[in-house]
Design a protein around this motif. Structure first.
Motif, PDB file in Angstrom:
ATOM      1  N   UNK A  93      16.523 -17.579  -4.511  1.00  0.00           N
ATOM      2  CA  UNK A  93      17.408 -17.585  -4.799  1.00  0.00           C
ATOM      3  C   UNK A  93      17.782 -18.226  -5.993  1.00  0.00           C
ATOM      4  N   UNK A  94      18.920 -18.365  -7.076  1.00  0.00           N
ATOM      5  CA  UNK A  94      18.499 -18.015  -9.009  1.00  0.00           C
ATOM      6  C   UNK A  94      20.478 -18.754  -8.842  1.00  0.00           C
ATOM      7  N   UNK A  95      20.631 -19.256  -9.371  1.00  0.00           N
ATOM      8  CA  UNK A  95      21.549 -19.800 -10.403  1.00  0.00           C
ATOM      9  C   UNK A  95      21.939 -18.733 -12.220  1.00  0.00           C
ATOM     10  N   UNK A  96      22.745 -17.869 -11.659  1.00  0.00           N
ATOM     11  CA  UNK A  96      22.390 -17.143 -13.500  1.00  0.00           C
ATOM     12  C   UNK A  96      23.632 -17.857 -13.934  1.00  0.00           C
ATOM     13  N   UNK A  97      25.275 -17.678 -13.406  1.00  0.00           N
ATOM     14  CA  UNK A  97      26.170 -18.154 -14.646  1.00  0.00           C
ATOM     15  C   UNK A  97      27.684 -18.284 -12.695  1.00  0.00           C
ATOM     16  N   UNK A  98      29.147 -19.069 -13.521  1.00  0.00           N
ATOM     17  CA  UNK A  98      29.607 -18.813 -12.635  1.00  0.00           C
ATOM     18  C   UNK A  98      30.918 -19.247 -14.187  1.00  0.00           C
ATOM     19  N   UNK A  99      31.409 -17.818 -13.623  1.00  0.00           N
ATOM     20  CA  UNK A  99      32.727 -17.196 -15.106  1.00  0.00           C
ATOM     21  C   UNK A  99      33.813 -16.914 -14.028  1.00  0.00           C
ATOM     22  N   UNK A 100      34.978 -17.971 -13.760  1.00  0.00           N
ATOM     23  CA  UNK A 100      36.132 -17.693 -13.454  1.00  0.00           C
ATOM     24  C   UNK A 100      35.612 -18.410 -11.640  1.00  0.00           C
ATOM     25  N   UNK A 101      36.099 -17.173 -10.816  1.00  0.00           N
ATOM     26  CA  UNK A 101      35.459 -17.337  -9.560  1.00  0.00           C
ATOM     27  C   UNK A 101      34.092 -17.058  -9.351  1.00  0.00           C
ATOM     28  N   UNK A 102      33.642 -15.961 -10.533  1.00  0.00           N
ATOM     29  CA  UNK A 102      32.724 -14.742  -9.863  1.00  0.00           C
ATOM     30  C   UNK A 102      31.615 -15.989 -10.267  1.00  0.00           C
ATOM     31  N   UNK A 103      30.826 -15.660  -9.287  1.00  0.00           N
ATOM     32  CA  UNK A 103      29.477 -16.342  -9.272  1.00  0.00           C
ATOM     33  C   UNK A 103      28.649 -15.580  -9.561  1.00  0.00           C
ATOM     34  N   UNK A 104      27.176 -15.689 -10.447  1.00  0.00           N
ATOM     35  CA  UNK A 104      26.128 -14.378 -10.228  1.00  0.00           C
ATOM     36  C   UNK A 104      24.784 -15.278  -9.717  1.00  0.00           C
ATOM     37  N   UNK A 105      24.418 -14.667  -8.970  1.00  0.00           N
ATOM     38  CA  UNK A 105      23.179 -15.131  -7.957  1.00  0.00           C
ATOM     39  C   UNK A 105      21.979 -14.129  -8.482  1.00  0.00           C
ATOM     40  N   UNK A 106      20.616 -14.360  -8.811  1.00  0.00           N
ATOM     41  CA  UNK A 106      19.839 -14.129  -8.907  1.00  0.00           C
ATOM     42  C   UNK A 106      18.367 -13.829  -7.465  1.00  0.00           C
TER      43      UNK A 106
END
Length: 80
Positions: free
Chosen positions: A23-36
């Motif tokens: 798993x890789x961190x992509x972004x955190x916008x507000x409380x939305x965490x996007x993971x690859x």
């Protein structure tokens, strides 16, 4: 954001590697965490349960509520 990124890299990622995933961190916008998700995670049929588990772990350990959005990296198992 850096705290959550480090948490993903140092705590969550090693646990998933034990099952052939990544798993890789992509972004955190507000409380939305996007993971690859890569490796075995990219083809997992219960990835939604893993995302819910990651949300629970972040809330428990970092005291932050997030909603995980997953991206599956293809070609499934040839990408690590």
């Amino acid at each position: 954001m850096n705290k959550i990124k480090r948490y993903i890299e140092n705590v969550i990622q090693p646990k998933l590697q034990g099952d052939g995933g990544w798993v890789e961190f992509v972004s955190l916008e507000g409380n939305e965490l996007t993971l690859l998700f890569r490796g075995e995670c990219s083809k997992c049929l219960i990835l939604h349960r893993c995302c819910a588990w990651i949300e629970e772990q972040i809330e428990k350990d970092l005291n932050k509520k997030v909603k995980v959005t997953s991206i599956r990296k293809k070609p499934y198992f040839h990408d690590i």
